[in-house]
Design an enzyme around this catalytic site. Structure first.
Site, short mmCIF file in Angstrom:
data_model
loop_
_atom_site.label_atom_id
_atom_site.label_comp_id
_atom_site.label_asym_id
_atom_site.label_seq_id
_atom_site.Cartn_x
_atom_site.Cartn_y
_atom_site.Cartn_z
N THR A 12 15.28 -63.03 -11.62
CA THR A 12 15.21 -62.11 -12.74
C THR A 12 16.01 -61.22 -13.67
O THR A 12 15.68 -61.21 -14.81
CB THR A 12 14.77 -60.73 -11.54
OG1 THR A 12 13.99 -61.68 -11.00
CG2 THR A 12 14.28 -59.54 -12.43
N VAL A 13 17.42 -61.09 -13.18
CA VAL A 13 18.37 -60.66 -13.84
C VAL A 13 18.97 -61.23 -14.74
O VAL A 13 19.46 -60.92 -15.57
CB VAL A 13 19.22 -59.86 -12.32
CG1 VAL A 13 20.69 -59.73 -13.25
CG2 VAL A 13 18.81 -59.01 -11.79
N LYS A 104 25.42 -58.17 -4.45
CA LYS A 104 25.56 -56.94 -3.18
C LYS A 104 26.00 -56.90 -2.03
O LYS A 104 26.93 -57.80 -1.48
CB LYS A 104 24.72 -56.13 -3.31
CG LYS A 104 23.53 -56.31 -2.41
CD LYS A 104 21.91 -55.42 -3.30
CE LYS A 104 21.46 -56.74 -3.34
NZ LYS A 104 20.48 -55.88 -3.68
N GLU A 128 29.65 -54.34 -11.26
CA GLU A 128 28.39 -52.67 -11.39
C GLU A 128 27.08 -52.45 -10.95
O GLU A 128 26.70 -52.13 -10.08
CB GLU A 128 28.55 -52.46 -12.72
CG GLU A 128 28.45 -50.75 -12.47
CD GLU A 128 28.74 -49.98 -11.99
OE1 GLU A 128 30.23 -49.19 -12.12
OE2 GLU A 128 28.66 -49.44 -11.28
N GLY A 186 5.57 -55.87 -6.41
CA GLY A 186 6.96 -56.59 -6.63
C GLY A 186 7.88 -56.22 -6.07
O GLY A 186 9.04 -56.35 -6.57
N GLU A 189 9.87 -57.52 -0.63
CA GLU A 189 10.17 -59.40 -1.01
C GLU A 189 9.43 -59.29 0.41
O GLU A 189 8.55 -58.31 0.75
CB GLU A 189 11.43 -59.75 -0.50
CG GLU A 189 12.22 -58.87 -1.90
CD GLU A 189 13.56 -59.67 -1.68
OE1 GLU A 189 14.51 -60.41 -0.93
OE2 GLU A 189 14.35 -59.47 -2.33
N ASP A 200 20.41 -53.95 3.46
CA ASP A 200 20.54 -53.71 1.46
C ASP A 200 21.30 -52.16 1.97
O ASP A 200 22.36 -52.53 0.59
CB ASP A 200 19.34 -53.71 1.18
CG ASP A 200 19.22 -54.08 -0.52
OD1 ASP A 200 19.86 -55.27 -1.04
OD2 ASP A 200 18.99 -52.42 -1.31
N LYS A 204 25.49 -51.75 0.07
CA LYS A 204 25.87 -51.17 -1.36
C LYS A 204 26.99 -50.51 -0.58
O LYS A 204 27.77 -49.76 -1.40
CB LYS A 204 24.55 -50.42 -1.03
CG LYS A 204 23.43 -51.50 -1.95
CD LYS A 204 22.02 -51.32 -2.51
CE LYS A 204 21.00 -52.00 -3.33
NZ LYS A 204 19.83 -51.60 -3.75
N GLY A 301 15.52 -54.68 -11.12
CA GLY A 301 14.49 -53.90 -11.95
C GLY A 301 15.43 -55.30 -13.48
O GLY A 301 16.60 -54.95 -13.08
P1 NAP Z 1 16.40 -64.85 -8.95
O1 NAP Z 1 15.22 -63.84 -9.53
O2 NAP Z 1 15.40 -64.93 -7.61
O3 NAP Z 1 17.45 -65.99 -9.30
C1 NAP Z 1 18.18 -66.32 -8.80
C2 NAP Z 1 18.51 -67.56 -9.93
O4 NAP Z 1 19.22 -68.45 -9.18
C3 NAP Z 1 16.82 -68.33 -10.01
O5 NAP Z 1 17.56 -68.80 -11.92
C4 NAP Z 1 17.52 -69.77 -9.57
O6 NAP Z 1 17.15 -71.32 -9.94
C5 NAP Z 1 18.77 -69.67 -9.56
N1 NAP Z 1 19.56 -70.44 -8.08
C6 NAP Z 1 18.82 -69.85 -7.12
N2 NAP Z 1 19.42 -71.43 -5.81
C7 NAP Z 1 20.21 -71.80 -6.72
C8 NAP Z 1 21.38 -72.73 -6.28
N3 NAP Z 1 21.57 -73.44 -4.48
N4 NAP Z 1 22.20 -73.56 -8.12
C9 NAP Z 1 21.90 -72.94 -8.95
N5 NAP Z 1 20.87 -72.06 -9.50
C10 NAP Z 1 20.34 -71.56 -8.04
O7 NAP Z 1 16.95 -63.45 -7.93
P2 NAP Z 1 17.07 -62.28 -9.04
O8 NAP Z 1 16.24 -61.03 -8.26
O9 NAP Z 1 17.31 -62.25 -10.54
O10 NAP Z 1 18.82 -61.38 -8.18
C11 NAP Z 1 20.45 -62.36 -8.49
C12 NAP Z 1 21.10 -61.09 -8.41
O11 NAP Z 1 21.23 -59.88 -8.60
C13 NAP Z 1 20.99 -60.85 -6.38
O12 NAP Z 1 22.22 -61.10 -6.08
C14 NAP Z 1 20.31 -60.00 -6.88
O13 NAP Z 1 21.03 -59.08 -5.13
C15 NAP Z 1 21.02 -59.36 -7.69
N6 NAP Z 1 20.35 -58.09 -7.93
C16 NAP Z 1 18.68 -58.21 -8.19
C17 NAP Z 1 18.55 -57.20 -8.32
C18 NAP Z 1 16.96 -56.97 -9.31
O14 NAP Z 1 16.15 -56.19 -9.57
N7 NAP Z 1 16.69 -58.20 -9.22
C19 NAP Z 1 19.28 -55.63 -8.36
C20 NAP Z 1 20.04 -55.60 -7.70
C21 NAP Z 1 21.11 -56.82 -8.71
P3 NAP Z 1 15.33 -71.68 -10.58
O15 NAP Z 1 14.73 -69.80 -11.18
O16 NAP Z 1 15.51 -72.35 -11.29
O17 NAP Z 1 14.93 -71.50 -9.28
N1 HSE Z 2 16.12 -54.55 -3.47
C1 HSE Z 2 16.66 -53.99 -3.36
C2 HSE Z 2 15.60 -52.46 -3.71
C3 HSE Z 2 16.90 -53.92 -5.18
O1 HSE Z 2 14.88 -52.23 -3.30
O2 HSE Z 2 16.76 -51.10 -4.21
C4 HSE Z 2 18.04 -54.04 -6.06
O3 HSE Z 2 19.32 -54.05 -4.97
#
Ligand code: NAP
Ligand code: HSE
Length: 429
Positions: A12-13, A104, A128, A186, A189, A200, A204, A301
């Site tokens: 996603t990110v 985080k 950040e 969405g 989780e 969570d 933070k 997001g």
């Molecule tokens: P995500 O959608 O699950 O993406 C994770 C990525 O990491 C995927 O591309 C996956 O590869 C790859 N990956 C996972 N395990 C791996 C491994 N062992 N070796 C290599 N690649 C691996 O996660 P996300 O939502 O983008 O979140 C990423 C980070 O941002 C997290 O720390 C989360 O807490 C933080 N964050 C997310 C949000 C949000 O809104 N989503 C907001 C703030 C902070 P594949 O795609 O090939 O499986």
């Molecule tokens: N699960 C987190 C939330 C995503 O609901 O705020 C961002 O860290």
């Protein structure tokens, strides 16, 4: 000149980071003479559709293609979780690469180790996006507000629980219905425990408090209570009494002693945090010189989070241009301010009781409040099924320890069950 970047993870990110770096590369090049380019991207599945276009051989399944590439100066981690993210980040820092992460969980649990490794290797780490998604929080606390003693942090820093509580408030859904809706859309989780059990938000708060209060903070320092036990009737009664229920992260520094909690809290409808709905986040900060500030925006997001990550990447490109490194002094000082429960702080408290619907039962409750010198601000009683009455009492301000005593004494009474006890946030302290 190009600045090659290695991206670990492209979900996603990460996919948002790829497209936003492309969109801003010209501007950064014009500003600094240095053009950020995502050179290699680590994923598990090379064939997955990620909604962005990749150059030939840009994707890899080998971390060494990034960590071992001497041309890559900046590594961006968007894998998430503890391992392998921790090992990759420590390895990147040890090889003198600057790092940006949105993680985080990792910074809250292993922040000091990671920040000290960065400092020991003379490189920067920025994170950040780890708190509040797009909302600039760590930069302002670390830079713009550094002239202040920050005394209070109060925030809604988990979007999932805020969405659930908003739906319970606005549409009268119960917890399970609101959670199912959050999962369908969405926001939550499949395993929602880390959000709904408050973990969570606690992670933070660890990151925010360590920066705002200039000290090392551990997850075990935070008193954590989630929202699973908040019922539709709590939300309704709170509304009748003039409040909304929010999962409030609360950090206070009183002359070097800290109190840190995440718990469901009644917020007066006139308080600015009461109007933060859906998946939005907000943080209220009080500094001795700045006074009160409030930050508001999207806490999660793809593009909101990419906004913070790419902001950090551009800051690192500027650092490279200037030949400077960003440091995080709190992690190096080894300072540990004592953490206590501020049990003498005065709060109003909300009590919801189930009592046998019989003569004298309410009188017993009222007598206990009188005996303990606890004054009642609001009393609501509704008749419910099965000969049980639901009684809601909002007290005037009392010390936290007295609220515990009230609850303990009520629990010891026959015919009374204490269903909920929650603090009420004051409008102005
Ligand atoms: P995500 O959608 O699950 O993406 C994770 C990525 O990491 C995927 O591309 C996956 O590869 C790859 N990956 C996972 N395990 C791996 C491994 N062992 N070796 C290599 N690649 C691996 O996660 P996300 O939502 O983008 O979140 C990423 C980070 O941002 C997290 O720390 C989360 O807490 C933080 N964050 C997310 C949000 C949000 O809104 N989503 C907001 C703030 C902070 P594949 O795609 O090939 O499986
Ligand atoms: N699960 C987190 C939330 C995503 O609901 O705020 C961002 O860290």
């Amino acid at each position: 000149m190009q600045i090659p970047i290695g991206l670990l993870g492209c979900g996603t990110v990460g996919a948002g980071v790829v497209s936003l770096v492309r969109r801003r590369a010209d501007r950064v090049a014009n500003m600094t003479g240095l053009r950020p380019v995502i050179q290699k991207i680590l994923v598990r599945d090379l064939h997955k559709d990620r909604g962005v276009h990749f150059e030939h051989e840009q994707l890899t399944t080998s971390a060494e293609d990034i960590l071992g590439d001497p041309d890559i100066q900046i590594v961006v981690e968007t894998i998430g979780g503890i391992e392998p993210a921790r090992t990759y980040i420590l390895e990147a820092l040890a090889r003198k690469k600057h790092v940006v992460t949105a993680n985080k969980d990792l910074i809250a649990l292993h922040g000091p180790e990671i920040l000290q490794t960065a400092a020991a290797n003379g490189v920067s780490i920025l994170f950040e996006a780890s708190v509040g998604g797009a909302i600039p929080l760590l930069g302002p606390l670390q830079e713009n507000l550094t002239a202040n003693e920050v005394t209070d942090l109060k925030g809604i820093i988990n979007g999932t629980t805020n969405f659930i509580l908003s739906k319970m408030t606005e549409e009268g859904l119960d917890f399970d219905e609101a959670l199912a809706l959050a999962q369908e859309l969405g926001y939550a989780e499949a395993d929602p425990s880390s959000d709904v059990d408050g973990l969570d938000a606690a992670r933070k708060l660890v990151i925010l408090a360590s920066i705002a209060f200039h000290t090392e903070v551990h997850l075990s320092d935070v008193r954590v209570e989630g929202i699973r036990h908040v019922t539709a009737s709590d939300v309704r009664y709170a509304d009748e009494a003039g409040y909304v229920i929010k999962l409030l992260a609360d950090g206070r520094d009183r002359n070097g002693r800290l109190s840190l909690s995440v718990r469901p809290t009644l917020i007066p409808k006139s308080h600015p945090l009461a109007h933060v709905s859906d998946a939005f986040n907000a943080l209220f900060v009080r500094g001795d010189a700045a006074g009160d500030l409030m930050f508001f925006g999207r806490g999660a997001g793809r593009m909101p989070t990419a906004s913070a990550v790419v902001g950090d990447i551009i800051a690192l490109v500027r650092n490279l241009k200037l030949g400077v490194v960003t440091s995080w002094p709190y992690a190096l000082a080894g300072s540990r301010k004592p953490v206590v429960d501020f049990e003498d702080d005065l709060y109003k408290f909300y009590f919801r009781l189930m009592a046998a619907d019989q003569p004298g039962v309410f009188a017993q409750v009222a007598h206990l409040f009188g005996e303990l010198r606890v004054s009642m601000e609001t009393v609501l009683q509704k008749r419910v099924a099965g000969g049980q009455a639901e009684i809601v009492i909002v007290s005037h301000e009392i010390p936290g320890k007295l609220a515990h005593e009230v609850a303990t004494r009520l629990r010891s009474m026959p015919n009374i069950a204490v269903e909920a006890v929650m603090p009420v946030e004051p409008v102005n302290e």
